[in-house]
Scaffold this active site. Structure first.
Site, PDB file in Angstrom:
ATOM      1  N   LYS A  72      -7.890   0.901  -2.451  1.00 37.23           N
ATOM      2  CA  LYS A  72      -7.353   0.423  -1.165  1.00 37.23           C
ATOM      3  C   LYS A  72      -7.272   1.565  -0.143  1.00 37.23           C
ATOM      4  CE  LYS A  72      -4.947  -1.763   1.958  1.00 37.23           C
ATOM      5  NZ  LYS A  72      -5.638  -2.659   2.880  1.00 37.23           N
ATOM      6  N   LYS A  83       0.511   5.574   8.278  1.00 38.70           N
ATOM      7  CA  LYS A  83       0.974   5.796   6.896  1.00 38.70           C
ATOM      8  C   LYS A  83      -0.222   5.845   5.934  1.00 38.70           C
ATOM      9  CE  LYS A  83       1.862   2.135   4.728  1.00 38.70           C
ATOM     10  NZ  LYS A  83       1.393   1.166   3.756  1.00 38.70           N
ATOM     11  N   THR A 134       0.879  -1.180   0.000  1.00 40.77           N
ATOM     12  CA  THR A 134       0.000   0.000   0.000  1.00 40.77           C
ATOM     13  C   THR A 134       0.913   1.225   0.000  1.00 40.77           C
ATOM     14  OG1 THR A 134      -1.543  -1.225   1.404  1.00 40.77           O
ATOM     15  CG2 THR A 134      -1.929   1.134   1.167  1.00 40.77           C
TER      16      THR A 134
END
Ligand code: NAD
Length: 350
Positions: A208, A285, A133
């Site tokens: 995502k 993050k 990701t």
């Protein structure tokens, strides 16, 4: 780093084996389980498959190989010391790294120069699958560079966590051309159950990041509700069961509940002192990826921004929680409550 002489000569001998070989780079919490599923299923399908693993921590690759050969004696598995070696060895390379900086390094300094050094027909048959990701723009640029080197690439981030990775039930959200998607499908179907082509390069990551924006906010509010329920004298298992069968139900309630003993018969990370799940630092993050994307897109993100600040505070104030599962935000809230403190996140329109 250039491939070692030893590896180069071995690889040249093995160029013919590249189509049957798959390399996996990044054997962390997710990558380890994904590679294990992929390799064991490929091995069951064809015993002359070859596997290559690579991680920045060599002991991780060694222990993976030892476990794999113990379970599948005779399986052909080797360790690549660098991403260059992993790329030389296999026609398909899968990466599962922490985030944008590692993907930039591994591709720009390892995989892409190696593809450029391959004979054209080998470069053309090469497929890269990145399941990290990371930032959408970084992923698009890397994929463009891979395409310019002659190979194909998809972004294929996952949803389903370590449990889904272990069970082989992940959802893969794929971005790339139709042809790259078709090439990646057989590999992804060995590691997941839902493989969704979301659109062109970067689209899998966009989907995502939107998903994790929702998840990151939900996990905090579930922590808030479970803590409030505790103060009201509610048994956590009763509260989890009530919400789990009501309109507040979500993954953070019924699978990743942050309170021990709230999900009898299940084993969320809170039952193991929040070990082995999705690290708080990785969720921070992802919230950062979402807030960056929203400011580029010009969409408001009041809850996402608040959640980013809260995860940041968790790590600043209780650094031990950075590597623990992000459901440990509940522990942070609990500690604040014990200390009689509150979290204030200011909301203003500008
Ligand atoms: P992790 O930190 O456990 O694993 C990352 C691995 O990459 C480590 O083994 C590390 O040594 C290796 N690595 C780092 N730099 C490297 C390099 N330059 N070369 C080779 N190896 C290198 O992370 P994870 O939990 O497995 O997550 C990986 C990715 O998957 C992240 O982008 C994360 O956001 C995403 N993700 C994680 C989960 C989860 O539940 N853990 C769920 C969905 C998505």
């Amino acid at each position: 780093m250039r491939p070692s002489h030893r590896w180069l000569s071995q690889s040249l001998n093995r160029l013919a084996m590249r189509p049957k070989s798959t390399s996996f780079i990044g054997l962390g919490r997710m990558g380890h389980e994904m590679a294990y599923n992929l390799f064991s299923k490929q091995h069951a399908q064809s015993s002359d498959s070859h596997f290559v693993v690579c991680d920045a921590a060599p002991e991780v690759s060694q222990s993976f190989c030892q476990n794999f050969t113990k379970q599948f004696p005779g399986a052909q598995i080797s360790i690549a010391a660098t991403p260059e070696e992993a790329t030389l060895a296999s026609q398909t390379v899968i990466t599962m790294l922490p985030s944008s900086p590692q993907v930039r390094t591994v591709y720009n300094e390892g995989i892409i120069p190696t593809i450029q050094s391959l004979p054209e027909e080998f470069a053309r048959s090469m497929l890269c699958i990145d399941s990290t990701t990371l930032d959408v723009e970084v992923a698009r640029t890397v994929a463009q560079n891979v395409a310019q080197a002659g190979a194909q690439m998809v972004d294929a981030p996952v949803s389903g966590g370590v449990t889904g990775a272990k069970a082989g039930t992940l959802a893969f959200l794929v971005g790339g051309t139709e042809s790259a998607f078709k090439l990646s499908y057989p590999f992804l179907s060995f590691m997941g159950q839902k493989i969704i082509h979301c659109g062109p390069s970067g689209a899998g990551l966009g989907a995502k990041i939107c998903n994790n924006l929702i998840l990151g906010v939900q996990q905090i509010v579930v922590g808030e509700a479970m803590l409030l329920g505790d103060k009201l004298g509610l048994d956590p298992a009763v509260l989890a069961s009530v919400v789990g069968s009501s309109t507040g139900n979500c993954w953070s309630v019924s699978t990743n509940n942050p309170v021990p003993n709230s999900l009898p018969g299940k084993s969320p990370p809170c039952e193991r002192d929040y070990e082995g799940g999705f690290a708080t630092s990785l969720m921070l993050k992802d919230m950062g990826l979402a807030t960056n994307l929203s400011s580029l897109a010009g969409t408001p993100l009041p809850l996402g921004e608040a959640a980013e600040r809260i995860y940041n505070q968790v790590i600043q104030e209780q650094p031990v929680l950075a590597k623990k599962d992000f459901s440990s935000v509940y522990q942070y809230l609990k500690k604040l409550s014990e200390q009689g403190k509150k979290v204030r996140v200011r909301y203003e329109t500008v």
